[in-house]
Write a protein that holds these residues in place. Structure first.
Motif, mmCIF file in Angstrom:
data_model
loop_
_atom_site.group_PDB
_atom_site.id
_atom_site.type_symbol
_atom_site.label_atom_id
_atom_site.label_comp_id
_atom_site.label_asym_id
_atom_site.label_seq_id
_atom_site.Cartn_x
_atom_site.Cartn_y
_atom_site.Cartn_z
ATOM 1 N N GLY A 178 0.815 -1.215 0.000
ATOM 2 C CA GLY A 178 0.000 0.000 0.000
ATOM 3 C C GLY A 178 0.846 1.260 0.000
ATOM 4 O O GLY A 178 0.522 2.235 -0.680
ATOM 5 N N ILE A 179 1.940 1.235 0.740
ATOM 6 C CA ILE A 179 2.836 2.401 0.765
ATOM 7 C C ILE A 179 3.450 2.636 -0.612
ATOM 8 O O ILE A 179 3.470 3.764 -1.110
ATOM 9 N N TRP A 225 0.843 3.990 -2.989
ATOM 10 C CA TRP A 225 0.560 5.389 -2.710
ATOM 11 C C TRP A 225 1.685 6.278 -3.247
ATOM 12 O O TRP A 225 1.430 7.325 -3.838
ATOM 13 N N LEU A 226 2.929 5.849 -3.046
ATOM 14 C CA LEU A 226 4.062 6.630 -3.550
ATOM 15 C C LEU A 226 4.078 6.647 -5.078
ATOM 16 O O LEU A 226 4.441 7.656 -5.690
ATOM 17 N N GLN A 276 1.584 6.731 -7.048
ATOM 18 C CA GLN A 276 0.503 7.545 -7.591
ATOM 19 C C GLN A 276 0.694 9.024 -7.308
ATOM 20 O O GLN A 276 -0.207 9.825 -7.532
ATOM 21 N N GLY A 277 1.866 9.409 -6.856
ATOM 22 C CA GLY A 277 2.124 10.803 -6.507
ATOM 23 C C GLY A 277 1.957 11.751 -7.676
ATOM 24 O O GLY A 277 1.375 12.826 -7.541
ATOM 25 N N ARG A 279 -1.764 12.276 -8.421
ATOM 26 C CA ARG A 279 -2.399 13.171 -7.450
ATOM 27 C C ARG A 279 -1.988 14.614 -7.695
ATOM 28 O O ARG A 279 -2.810 15.536 -7.576
#
Length: 116
Positions: free
Chosen positions: A63-64, A67-68, A70-71, A74
């Motif tokens: 998950g981390i 998330w990184l 998809q920076g 975003r």
């Protein structure tokens, strides 16, 4: 319908997890020192606890990294959101100008030379 499908998928998974936990409840020693026969740091836990901990750690690490990864996406969404708000404000500002009078003459386009 979704609840039924979710239970149809999760129920067999839950049964397998419970069977795994019951079948592997013997304690095993987990050591982080592969070279010492009597490691300084080791912990004795049931095998299912080690397996569940490894799965949970994999989910958190995955998950981390997701998330990184998809920076940039975003960042683009924030940039486009600011642009949308700016353009909506400009549109609202331009709508406040009075429209041209109903009988106002428009420029005569027939008087212009034809483009070549």
């Amino acid at each position: 319908m979704i609840r039924f499908l979710k239970s149809l998928v999760l129920l067999p998974i839950a049964v397998v997890v419970i069977l795994l936990a019951v079948a592997n409840r013997d304690p095993v020693r987990l050591s982080l020192d592969p070279f010492s026969p009597d490691p300084v740091f080791s912990v004795t836990l049931p095998l299912y606890a080690i397996l569940f901990g490894a799965v949970a750690l994999g989910i958190v690490v995955g998950g981390i990294f997701a998330w990184l990864g998809q920076g940039e996406t975003r960042r683009q969404v924030r940039r486009r959101g600011r642009e949308i708000r700016r353009l909506e404000g400009e549109t609202a500002r331009l709508k406040t100008y009075a429209p041209p009078a109903p009988g106002a003459a428009l420029p005569n386009r027939t008087a212009l030379p034809a483009p070549r």
